[in-house]
Design a protein around this motif. Structure first.
Motif, short mmCIF file in Angstrom:
data_model
loop_
_atom_site.label_atom_id
_atom_site.label_comp_id
_atom_site.label_asym_id
_atom_site.label_seq_id
_atom_site.Cartn_x
_atom_site.Cartn_y
_atom_site.Cartn_z
N ALA A 180 0.84 -1.21 0.00
CA ALA A 180 0.00 0.00 0.00
C ALA A 180 0.87 1.26 0.00
CB ALA A 180 -0.93 -0.01 1.21
N ALA A 181 1.98 1.21 0.76
CA ALA A 181 2.88 2.36 0.82
C ALA A 181 3.57 2.59 -0.52
CB ALA A 181 3.92 2.14 1.92
N LYS A 182 3.85 1.49 -1.24
CA LYS A 182 4.46 1.62 -2.58
C LYS A 182 3.51 2.36 -3.52
CE LYS A 182 7.52 -2.45 -2.70
NZ LYS A 182 7.72 -3.75 -3.35
N LEU A 183 2.22 1.98 -3.47
CA LEU A 183 1.24 2.62 -4.34
C LEU A 183 1.12 4.11 -4.01
CD1 LEU A 183 -1.56 -0.13 -4.41
CD2 LEU A 183 0.06 0.44 -6.23
N ASP A 230 2.18 9.74 -5.11
CA ASP A 230 2.69 11.03 -4.64
C ASP A 230 3.91 11.46 -5.43
OD1 ASP A 230 0.72 11.22 -2.76
OD2 ASP A 230 1.92 10.41 -1.11
N SER A 231 4.68 10.48 -5.93
CA SER A 231 5.86 10.81 -6.74
C SER A 231 5.45 11.42 -8.07
CB SER A 231 6.68 9.54 -6.98
OG SER A 231 7.75 9.79 -7.86
N ILE A 232 4.41 10.84 -8.68
CA ILE A 232 3.92 11.37 -9.97
C ILE A 232 3.38 12.78 -9.78
CG2 ILE A 232 2.14 11.12 -11.74
CD1 ILE A 232 2.42 8.07 -11.36
N LEU A 287 6.91 12.36 2.62
CA LEU A 287 6.30 11.53 3.67
C LEU A 287 6.07 10.10 3.18
CD1 LEU A 287 3.64 14.00 5.17
CD2 LEU A 287 5.78 13.20 6.24
N ALA A 288 5.64 9.92 1.94
CA ALA A 288 5.42 8.60 1.38
C ALA A 288 6.74 7.84 1.26
CB ALA A 288 4.74 8.71 0.01
N SER A 289 7.80 8.54 0.87
CA SER A 289 9.12 7.91 0.75
C SER A 289 9.61 7.43 2.11
CB SER A 289 10.10 8.89 0.13
OG SER A 289 11.40 8.33 0.08
N ASN A 290 9.47 8.29 3.10
CA ASN A 290 9.92 7.92 4.46
C ASN A 290 9.10 6.77 5.03
OD1 ASN A 290 11.91 9.88 4.46
ND2 ASN A 290 10.59 11.44 5.41
#
Length: 359
Positions: free
Chosen positions: A115-118, A123-125, A153-156
């Motif tokens: 889920a965090a990868k998605l 968020d990266s896009i 935040l998503a990366s961390n």
């Protein structure tokens, strides 16, 4: 003339009387010994102990039995270790299930990572799209900052979940290993309730009967070789420096009153027994009797020197350990080998010298 004859006769009689207390040194074979007390022990004799406590349920052997190596000796009963073993098996199964099962903590963390990868991808896009617009001076700074913050935040979060997964995996794997070790240990303890022999030989003594309490502090039996015996010799500390391996030993056992057995020194223990001021020496029999039992006692002479032709005198004629009385008075001599009766003369007198005993 009569007076002179009388004096001559008296002198002759006195001379004859003195000769009664004189001897000449003689040449003979001489052997020097060191005395030792003797005890017979079976080779490889050891006492059997239990590594666990409990109640002695059954003896598989009797005193005097000949047994092979790994023969069952005793069965000990104690239900506590068996219950502990079962509990340790349950704990091991649970630890393996947590580590390998489908509904484990790791599976839950994997779902969180997916889920965090998605979220990180989305968020990266959004962030890089907003960044391109911002680089073209399109959009607001607030929108750009929000997209950037969400991306970071998503990366961390993804990094934290991956670290959590690895740490949890290691912890669960360690828990499995600990549970397995504990289960194996308790299984070994359970096996120890059946005690077996470490050697093949004879059961010389049993110290416990069925129904008695067994601890790890008290021996259960004595087992040793059925055919090979060793001679334990106690040698006085003043003599131990003269003992070396392979020396011949002449042994007299109280159980065989008219027989002398030969042996050889095989081992010298370097520690002195402070209680009796002796050293223990082991010897092996060269011509053992057909029947021997542990604890048989006797005496031994350890041969330390031999000489086929030695000039000797009786030890009772020796004065102050290095003098003898001769027709010329006291003479200092040099001595060599000796036994209980005779001592060798190296110099000072010869085989034609009369020596006299002090009265």
């Amino acid at each position: 003339m009569k007076v002179w004859s009388f004096i001559s006769m008296v002198f002759f009689l006195l001379s004859c009387s003195n000769k009664k207390y004189s001897v000449l040194p003689i040449e003979q074979a001489l052997t020097e010994f060191v005395y030792a007390s003797v005890t017979i022990q079976p080779d490889s004799l050891y006492q059997v102990y239990s590594s666990v406590s409990g109640i002695l349920e059954f003896n598989f052997v009797e005193e005097g039995d000949l047994i092979p190596k790994n023969k069952k000796l005793f069965q000990i009963t104690n239900n506590t270790p068996k219950l502990n073993t079962q509990n340790d098996k349950f704990a091991l199964d649970l630890a393996q299930e947590n580590y390998n099962g489908s509904a484990t903590v790791l599976a839950s963390i994997k779902d969180e990572i997916e889920a965090a990868k998605l979220k990180y991808k989305n968020d990266s896009i959004n962030y890089f799209r907003q960044k391109n617009l911002w680089d073209q001076h399109i959009g607001s700074k607030v929108q750009y900052d929000i997209k950037k913050l969400n991306y970071e935040l998503a990366s961390n979060q993804l990094k934290l979940l991956r670290s959590k997964f690895n740490n949890t995996k290691n912890e669960l794997y360690t828990a499995v290993k600990r549970a397995k070790n504990k289960y194996q240990t308790s299984s070994i303890v359970t096996k120890d309730f059946t005690i077996t022999s470490k050697i093949g030989g004879k059961v010389y003594a049993l110290y416990k009967e069925p129904g008695e309490i067994v601890t790890s502090m008290e021996p259960l039996a004595s087992i040793g070789s059925a055919t090979d015996f060793i001679i334990e010799l106690l040698v006085d500390e003043v003599d131990i420096v003269q003992i070396v391996k392979t020396q011949e030993v002449l042994i007299h056992l109280d159980a065989y009153t008219d027989m002398i057995f030969k042996g050889k020194v095989s081992k010298i223990y370097p520690k002195k027994d402070e209680r009796n001021q002796t050293f223990t020496v082991e010897a092996v029999l060269v011509n053992p009797p057909k029947v021997l039992y542990p604890g048989l006692s006797g005496e031994a002479n350890i041969v330390i020197s031999k000489k086929e032709k030695a000039l000797t005198i009786p030890k009772e004629y020796l004065i102050d350990s290095n003098k003898v009385k001769t027709d010329d008075g006291l003479v200092i001599i040099e001595t060599g080998l000796q036994n209980m009766e005779y001592i060798e003369i190296l110099s000072g007198i010869n085989k034609d010298t009369y020596i006299y005993k002090l009265e």
